[in-house]
Design an enzyme around this catalytic site. Structure first.
Site, PDB file in Angstrom:
ATOM      1  CE  LYS A 100      43.047 -51.145  48.460  1.00 14.21           C
ATOM      2  NZ  LYS A 100      42.722 -52.441  49.109  1.00 14.21           N
ATOM      3  CG  ASP A 101      51.405 -54.031  45.106  1.00  8.37           C
ATOM      4  OD1 ASP A 101      51.545 -52.846  45.466  1.00  8.37           O
ATOM      5  OD2 ASP A 101      51.801 -55.001  45.764  1.00  8.37           O
TER       6      ASP A 101
END
Ligand SMILES: *Cc1c(COP(=O)(O)O)cnc(C)c1O
Length: 499
Positions: free
Chosen positions: A110-111
């Site tokens: 998700k980064d």
């Protein structure tokens, strides 16, 4: 480049407006109305680093930003936040490659999007001359909350509050959030499970008086949810980058098709792969890997989407989902932009918990294959991959590996494949050591040390620091009082109750 809504195809807006809005007013998701073609640029792409490739791709999708503005977003996101030069690593073994998407600040994929989305938002505010502050409210089951906090911390004009279920995240995840630094962040536990946290946040979004009150004092609420266009677009980049990486390593020839295997929950990651394919990236199959919550497996194999079943809590918690929101974007595409049809299907999903698509539409899903893996498959995969390659994978990546083995067995397809590796094994340490045949310790940091020894790799700094970090956020609210928490954080007296 314009964007329309999956539930009203008469809408036409810019990317920056779509990023600020999140969802369309009709409840639909924003989708591009056309796609750039990159097939003829593959040889140029081969020469680009991650930031330059990001600029190259994103400038097609957000043309109202100047190239310098886009480049600045990419630099701010990708230059110093990742523990490898080009944000991702591609690990090649003789018969398989892993695309490691977990080198960002929170060690999960998700980064890749949440480091850049805050910069899109800020730039969008400027481009759209939107002068109010934005307050991001997010309920999290673990990974999204921390990644959003890291992405949005210290960004001017934006504040972020994250609520997590006191009984629904791992100790490491809790620690990651409670120790969050930044001058614009707020974190609180909510008594209850993820649904309680999610519902509490939803009540705030749908409280009209409260929103009016906030707006009049110069604050607009928004979310960091995976349906935001600003999260989808950056995910297209790593499909293209990893293809280029196989070209650079002479593993494939230019134009050769490859398969991608994607551990899937909300369908955001794999949808970005589908968009990359539409843009001309040579992709043969997109293999959709599910855990025991195999709604998508059933959908791709029968044409029936049916969420009427119990949610099973697994050791790949980021994939424990029964409604894959981003699938709506795929429906819009296979129905050739017929938003009325999509609305009917989604209405049916909300009223009956299911919908089905006819055979002629199902045929358009040919480039997808779906498999699922249960908990013993996952354990076996972690064990097998370590035995075969000396490489330690996390539980989500293990779901994908197991599904890929099933796919090869069923299809005999020998196309070269990349497995998307979505989380670091350090993040799910006790499940991983137990799959490798060790007894997990009561203290997760012991398991983390053990993984370091087994995999002969250094413990990532962000985990190392957790051991001694100060607990900054100690609040726990009841789901009925979360408005007080938000008001206090936004420094608004009376929480709007006067209106
Ligand atoms: C969110 C997540 C997924 C699922 O991705 P979707 O885009 O929701 O399909 C898979 N693995 C990990 C580790 C995640 O955090």
């Amino acid at each position: 480049m314009k964007y329309t809504s999956t539930r009203n195809n008469k809408i036409s807006i810019n990317a920056s407006e779509a990023i600020l809005k999140g969802l369309s007013e009709d409840g639909g998701l924003f989708v591009p109305i056309e796609y750039p073609d990159i097939y003829n640029s593959l040889n140029d792409i081969k020469e680009m680093n991650y930031t330059d490739l990001s600029t190259f791709i994103l400038k097609y999708f957000i043309p109202e930003f100047t190239e310098t503005e886009i480049h600045n977003c990419a630099i701010n996101a990708y230059k110093n936040n990742f523990n490898c030069t080009n944000c991702v690593e591609v690990r090649n073994f003789n018969d398989i490659s892993f695309l490691e998407l977990f080198h960002g600040p929170t060690l999960a994929f998700k980064d890749m999007a949440l480091t850049i989305m805050p910069h899109f938002m800020n730039q969008s505010k400027e481009t759209c001359k939107f002068s109010s502050d934005i307050a991001i409210l997010t309920a999290t089951s673990g990974d999204t909350g921390k990644a959003a906090l890291e992405g949005f911390k210290n960004i001017d004009g934006i504040k972020i509050a994250v609520f997590f279920p006191e009984n629904g995240v791992s100790e490491i995840q809790k620690l990651q959030m409670r120790t969050q630094t930044g001058n614009n962040v707020y974190v609180s536990g909510i008594y209850g499970n993820f649904d309680d946290a999610q519902n509490a946040v939803k009540t705030i979004f749908s409280d009209r008086n409260y929103n009016k009150y906030l707006n009049s004092s110069g604050t607009y609420l928004s979310s960091a949810n995976s349906i935001n266009l600003g999260r989808l677009l950056p995910q297209i980049i790593y499909y293209i980058y990893s293809y280029a990486e196989l070209l650079r390593k002479n593993i494939i020839n230019c134009g050769e098709k490859i398969n991608f295997v994607v551990p899937t929950g909300n369908f955001g990651d794999i949808l970005a792969g589908y968009y990359a394919k539409k843009m001309g990236l040579p992709i043969n199959k997109l293999i959709c890997a599910s855990n025991d919550n195999n709604v998508l497996y059933d959908f791709f194999n029968t044409g029936i989407y049916d969420k009427n079943r119990d949610l099973i809590l697994t050791e790949s918690p980021s994939m424990d989902i029964l409604i894959s929101s981003n699938l709506e974007r795929l429906l819009f595409d296979i129905y050739d932009g017929d938003s009325e049809k999509v609305s009917d299907l989604i209405n049916s999903l909300y009223s009956n918990g299911k919908y089905s698509i006819p055979e002629y539409i199902q045929k358009k899903l040919n480039c997808f294959k779906a498999e699922y893996a249960d908990s013993s498959d996952v354990k076996k995969s972690i064990y097998d991959v370590y035995a075969k390659y000396g490489y330690v994978i996390d539980t989500h990546t293990a779901v994908a590996y197991s599904c890929y083995q099933k796919y090869i067995k069923n299809s005999n397809d020998d196309t070269k494949a990349i497995i998307l590796s979505t989380a670091s094994p350090y993040k799910f340490a006790s499940s991983v050591v137990s799959a490798l045949g060790y007894n997990p310790s009561k203290n997760e940091f012991d398991d983390i040390d053990l993984i370091s020894k087994i995999s002969n790799s250094e413990i990532p700094e962000s985990i190392q620091k957790l051991k001694t970090a100060d607990i900054i956020h100690k609040d726990i609210y009841s789901k009925h009082n979360i408005k007080d928490a938000v008001s206090k954080f936004l420094d608004i007296r009376n929480g709007g109750d006067l209106i």
